[in-house]
Scaffold this motif. Structure first.
Motif, PDB file in Angstrom:
ATOM      1  N   ASP A  87       2.201   6.117   5.751  1.00 43.17           N
ATOM      2  CA  ASP A  87       2.186   5.757   4.332  1.00 43.17           C
ATOM      3  C   ASP A  87       0.736   5.557   3.929  1.00 43.17           C
ATOM      4  OD1 ASP A  87       4.954   5.717   3.963  1.00 43.17           O
ATOM      5  OD2 ASP A  87       5.127   3.697   4.791  1.00 43.17           O
ATOM      6  N   ASN A  88       0.345   6.203   2.848  1.00 41.10           N
ATOM      7  CA  ASN A  88      -1.046   6.101   2.412  1.00 41.10           C
ATOM      8  C   ASN A  88      -1.255   4.791   1.671  1.00 41.10           C
ATOM      9  OD1 ASN A  88      -3.658   6.557   1.721  1.00 41.10           O
ATOM     10  ND2 ASN A  88      -3.201   8.058   0.119  1.00 41.10           N
ATOM     11  N   GLU A  89      -1.450   3.704   2.448  1.00 38.02           N
ATOM     12  CA  GLU A  89      -1.691   2.403   1.831  1.00 38.02           C
ATOM     13  C   GLU A  89      -2.976   1.829   2.381  1.00 38.02           C
ATOM     14  OE1 GLU A  89       2.056   0.652   3.169  1.00 38.02           O
ATOM     15  OE2 GLU A  89       0.960  -0.426   4.729  1.00 38.02           O
ATOM     16  N   SER A  90      -3.501   0.818   1.690  1.00 37.03           N
ATOM     17  CA  SER A  90      -4.828   0.339   2.083  1.00 37.03           C
ATOM     18  C   SER A  90      -4.759  -0.306   3.462  1.00 37.03           C
ATOM     19  CB  SER A  90      -5.372  -0.638   1.034  1.00 37.03           C
ATOM     20  OG  SER A  90      -5.091  -1.951   1.406  1.00 37.03           O
ATOM     21  N   GLY A  91      -5.758  -0.030   4.271  1.00 38.91           N
ATOM     22  CA  GLY A  91      -5.840  -0.625   5.599  1.00 38.91           C
ATOM     23  C   GLY A  91      -5.160   0.171   6.697  1.00 38.91           C
ATOM     24  N   GLU A 121       5.049  11.571  -2.201  1.00 42.14           N
ATOM     25  CA  GLU A 121       5.579  10.587  -1.237  1.00 42.14           C
ATOM     26  C   GLU A 121       4.497   9.611  -0.769  1.00 42.14           C
ATOM     27  OE1 GLU A 121       8.735  10.283   0.988  1.00 42.14           O
ATOM     28  OE2 GLU A 121       9.322  10.614  -1.099  1.00 42.14           O
ATOM     29  N   LYS A 122       3.259   9.841  -1.184  1.00 40.95           N
ATOM     30  CA  LYS A 122       2.109   9.039  -0.750  1.00 40.95           C
ATOM     31  C   LYS A 122       2.005   8.993   0.784  1.00 40.95           C
ATOM     32  CE  LYS A 122       0.694   6.158  -4.540  1.00 40.95           C
ATOM     33  NZ  LYS A 122       1.684   6.008  -5.588  1.00 40.95           N
ATOM     34  N   VAL A 135       3.679  -0.600  11.329  1.00 39.78           N
ATOM     35  CA  VAL A 135       4.687  -0.576  10.266  1.00 39.78           C
ATOM     36  C   VAL A 135       4.544   0.619   9.321  1.00 39.78           C
ATOM     37  CG1 VAL A 135       5.585  -1.863   8.284  1.00 39.78           C
ATOM     38  CG2 VAL A 135       5.202  -3.032  10.451  1.00 39.78           C
ATOM     39  N   PRO A 136       3.335   1.001   8.872  1.00 39.61           N
ATOM     40  CA  PRO A 136       3.257   2.135   7.935  1.00 39.61           C
ATOM     41  C   PRO A 136       3.341   3.515   8.590  1.00 39.61           C
ATOM     42  CG  PRO A 136       1.228   0.808   7.902  1.00 39.61           C
ATOM     43  CD  PRO A 136       2.031   0.360   9.060  1.00 39.61           C
ATOM     44  N   VAL A 137       3.531   3.588   9.895  1.00 33.56           N
ATOM     45  CA  VAL A 137       3.583   4.891  10.564  1.00 33.56           C
ATOM     46  C   VAL A 137       4.983   5.479  10.462  1.00 33.56           C
ATOM     47  CG1 VAL A 137       3.486   6.046  12.817  1.00 33.56           C
ATOM     48  CG2 VAL A 137       1.648   4.502  12.114  1.00 33.56           C
ATOM     49  N   ARG A 138       5.073   6.703   9.938  1.00 32.75           N
ATOM     50  CA  ARG A 138       6.362   7.371   9.784  1.00 32.75           C
ATOM     51  C   ARG A 138       6.719   8.199  11.017  1.00 32.75           C
ATOM     52  NH1 ARG A 138       8.374   8.610   4.300  1.00 32.75           N
ATOM     53  NH2 ARG A 138       7.570   6.913   3.020  1.00 32.75           N
TER      54      ARG A 138
END
Lengths: 171, 585
Positions: A17-21, A49-50, A76-79
């Motif tokens: 997920d392209n989120e900060s950090g 989908e960011k 957590v943000p890894v798909r």
């Protein structure tokens, strides 16, 4: 005992997920657990989908590589995590820009070698060229080595981008 | 469009939605809007710590004794950095915590503002996940997500960093039911083919052993019951890590006690000699395995863990099962019954004969006398006098912690709170306070050492303020006992800086906080003092003077194998420690 033969280089694709950090999490994982990063590239690949795709080149024993994949998967943000080195054939490419400074015979020679490697001239002055070359990292290594005695002044490499061959896709 | 709430109100509404009843925290500039909103409501109770590390340990005690998420609220900068040790502790021991931290307003982030710290940067490596909320619109969603991440899969701490302008902004509230995480989906049910493989291995075992850990406790009381019934139906021996104590009843015939560095002789030798090891919810920690290349050398290993990264990390296993303990054990029982597996009773009887011979060595034996209280004796008496009550035990870190693990017998999960992974001195008192908040009518005892106690003794004030009648049972040997033991064993008895000098008068200290202070020196007075402690409706600080030279045995010296244990002071000290072992901690 672990021998040098057990240590192999792997190219790993991580969809996040392209989120900060998120990049800091991946890099922090590698430094915190003492893993090695040889190359890392990242860019957004799905603006709707960011999603961003991180391509990592790392090396280690089979046990370490399994750990790296499991640890990445735990973020957590890894798909998705895919080991392109073991999960079938893949295509690997890197781009480099080389500044070669010089005049006379060396300058002509650099142009001749660039032609053999199918590198493009993207900037030119009377005393310099900037070459653009795309290929496997080993091809870039070879080109750079040949340019060194011909006035190589500066190198910029993108790091590896990789994708599996065939019709299957990562997601 | 729905009603607009302030950011601070959204935070509290989200906490109520998540079932939070109590928050452990400390106010400061950046979280004043939340404290103001707290003041104007009566759903959530706030417990004021005296130091933010204490707040996180309180939340840990609360979480581990209830199975719920512990909630912490601290301010920006020093509030957040003080919480870091607690967060790391919760990460290592897989405790579900949501920690809300204040932050300077978004437009000041990065300006080195007053009480600014890069909280998400600092806590990235010591949390399961963390968030910085930049818009009021994201508040409710993020807090709901934080609770899901903290409490599911392998539980852990989650930080939500809240800039002050976000807390003061306005947005509509989003209920938890409308929030779904995009990518986070822990695997609960395991591959049935792997479970069949595991059960077949178990059926053919000659010398099997169950090795369980904190993951069983985390899976819940019903998982513990399921596992216990399965273990009983197999007739196999079972051992537990420090974190798993209580998941299986300690008084049961099949239980061999704790394994590892200060585990029992029978548990460690059985691990070394087994041919099939069934590891459930444990992670082959270095305290457990000892020398890796000599760890259970002849065993087929089955590993059940909810966290794929725990598998094949330290020890390569033969059957790796990723899933939640309750789900996996349920499937195991079903397959076991369906395949009508009957372990060979003859082999099992031989195996138990061997184990009973190891047990007969009576590895935890110690010598008492009339003049000095032995620390083991103090815990045995505490156990005898509290076991029939509704009791919860926490500990600090060191020798007293290991003696508590060896001598206090836990029959149920969630009764034993200790800092296993990080080994945080100062954990026990605040953790006990958190337990007492969750179980106001129960007896909560912090088995402590005089050195560890001093690391978070400021929380005595918290106990007084909220009338939390915790009992701090100090085994005072006037040393950082475990440090002294290692110096004796490995550094020629040069007791560098490990003497507890300038100790306070513990009775006066207790009284200054309105606690009851007790002092015991003679074995003859021990029982009466413990009874006085238990019967008091106040918090009690009990200073038990114990033999200062007693060491914790049995012990697997660092870098040694399970079958290479020191049984007592008569074993040649340090003989088994290699150069490689010397560098280990």
């Amino acid at each position: 005992m672990i021998t040098q033969q057990d240590i192999r280089t792997h190219t790993i694709a991580v969809l996040v997920d392209n989120e900060s950090g998120v990049l800091a999490r991946v890099i922090g994982l590698f430094s915190g657990r003492g893993y090695n990063i040889e190359s890392l590239t990242v860019a957004e690949v799905d603006p709707v989908e960011k999603l961003s795709r991180i391509t990592l080149v790392t090396s280690g024993t089979p046990m370490v590589i399994e750990q790296i994949k499991a640890q990445l998967g735990r973020l957590v943000p890894v798909r998705k995590v895919a080991d392109l080195t073991v999960e079938g054939p893949s295509v690997t490419r890197e781009l480099a820009l080389l500044k070669v400074v010089g005049t006379g015979e060396k300058r002509v020679e650099s142009l001749r070698i660039a032609d053999i490697f199918r590198a493009n001239v993207v900037d030119s002055t009377n005393e310099s060229f900037v070459f653009e070359i795309v290929g496997k990292p080993e091809k870039l290594d070879a080109f750079i080595k040949l340019m060194e005695p011909l006035g190589l002044a500066e190198t910029s490499r993108t790091g590896v981008a990789a994708i599996a061959r065939g019709k299957e896709s990562l997601l | 469009m729905s009603e607009q709430l302030s950011g601070a109100e959204i935070v509290l509404k989200a906490l109520v939605d998540q079932g939070v009843e109590v928050v452990f925290g400390y106010p400061g500039g950046a979280v004043l809007p939340i404290y103001d909103a707290l003041f104007r409501q009566n759903r959530i109770r706030h417990v004021l710590c005296r130091h933010e590390q204490g707040a996180v340990h309180m939340a840990e005690g609360y979480a581990r004794s209830t199975g719920k998420v512990g909630c912490v609220l601290v301010t920006s900068g020093p509030g957040a950095t003080n919480a870091v040790t607690g967060l790391t502790d919760a990460l290592m021991d897989s405790v579900p915590i949501v920690c809300l931290t204040g932050q300077v307003p978004t437009f000041l982030i990065g300006n080195d503002a007053f009480q600014e710290a890069d909280t998400t940067g600092i806590t990235r490596q010591c949390t399961k996940h963390n968030y910085l909320v930049k818009e009021p619109d994201r508040l409710a969603r993020t807090i709901h997500e934080a609770f899901v991440v903290a409490s599911t899969g392998r539980p852990g701490p989650v930080v939500v960093d809240l800039p002050k302008d976000v807390l003061m902004g306005k947005a509509p509230y989003i209920p938890a039911s409308r929030v779904k995480h995009r990518s986070y989906k822990p695997q609960m049910k395991a591959d049935i083919a792997l479970i069949e493989q595991a059960v077949e291995l178990m059926g053919k075992a000659q010398r099997p052993i169950f090795y369980i850990g904190g993951g069983v406790v985390n899976s819940g009381p019903s998982a513990c019951k399921l596992l216990a019934s399965f273990v009983r139906s197999t007739g196999f021996p079972i051992t537990s890590t420090l974190m798993g104590l209580g998941a299986y009843p300690a008084s049961d015939q099949q239980f061999l006690g704790m394994l590892g560095m200060h585990g029992t002789y029978e548990a460690n030798l059985a691990m070394h000699a087994c041919d099939v090891m069934i590891c459930i919810g444990a992670r082959f920690d270095d305290r457990v395995t000892g020398r890796l290349d000599a760890f259970a050398p002849n065993a087929k290993k089955i590993h059940v863990d909810i966290d794929p990264s725990s598998i094949n990390k330290n020890v390569v296993v033969d059957v790796a099962i990723v899933g939640d303990v309750a789900h996996v054990v349920e499937d195991m029982i079903r397959v076991w019954k369906a395949k009508q597996i009957r372990p060979t009773q003859k082999a099992l009887a031989t195996w138990w004969g061997q184990i009973d011979a190891w047990k007969a060595r009576n590895c935890l034996a110690y010598k008492t006398n009339d003049t000095t209280i032995k620390p083991q004796q103090a815990i045995e008496r505490l156990y005898a006098l509290t076991k029939d009550r509704d009791t919860y035990i926490t500990t600090e870190v060191g020798q007293h912690q290991m003696w508590a693990a060896q001598f206090y017998k836990f029959e149920e999960p969630n009764r034993w709170m200790t800092s296993g992974g990080l080994g945080t001195m100062g954990y026990g008192l605040p953790a006990a306070l958190g337990v007492q908040v969750a179980h106001p009518e129960s007896l909560v005892v912090d088995i402590s050492g005089e050195a560890s106690f001093q690391m978070n003794m400021q929380e005595m004030g918290t106990a007084s303020q909220y009338r939390l009648p915790v009992k701090v049972f100090i085994l005072n040997n006037q040393y950082m006992g475990m440090v002294r033991q290692w110096q004796e064993l490995l550094h020629g008895s040069r007791y560098s800086e490990s003497y507890s000098d300038a100790l306070p008068d513990f009775v006066k200290l207790a009284e200054s906080f309105g606690w009851l202070g007790l002092e015991v020196e003679s074995p003859a007075d021990l029982d009466d003092a413990i009874k006085t402690m238990i019967e008091s409706d106040k918090p009690v600080l009990m200073n038990v003077h114990v033999d200062p030279s007693e060491n914790c045995y049995p012990m697997i010296p660092s870098g040694a194998a399970h079958n290479d244990m020191l049984m007592g002071p008569e074993d040649t000290a340090g003989a088994g420690v290699s150069d490689h072992g010397m560098v280990l901690v």
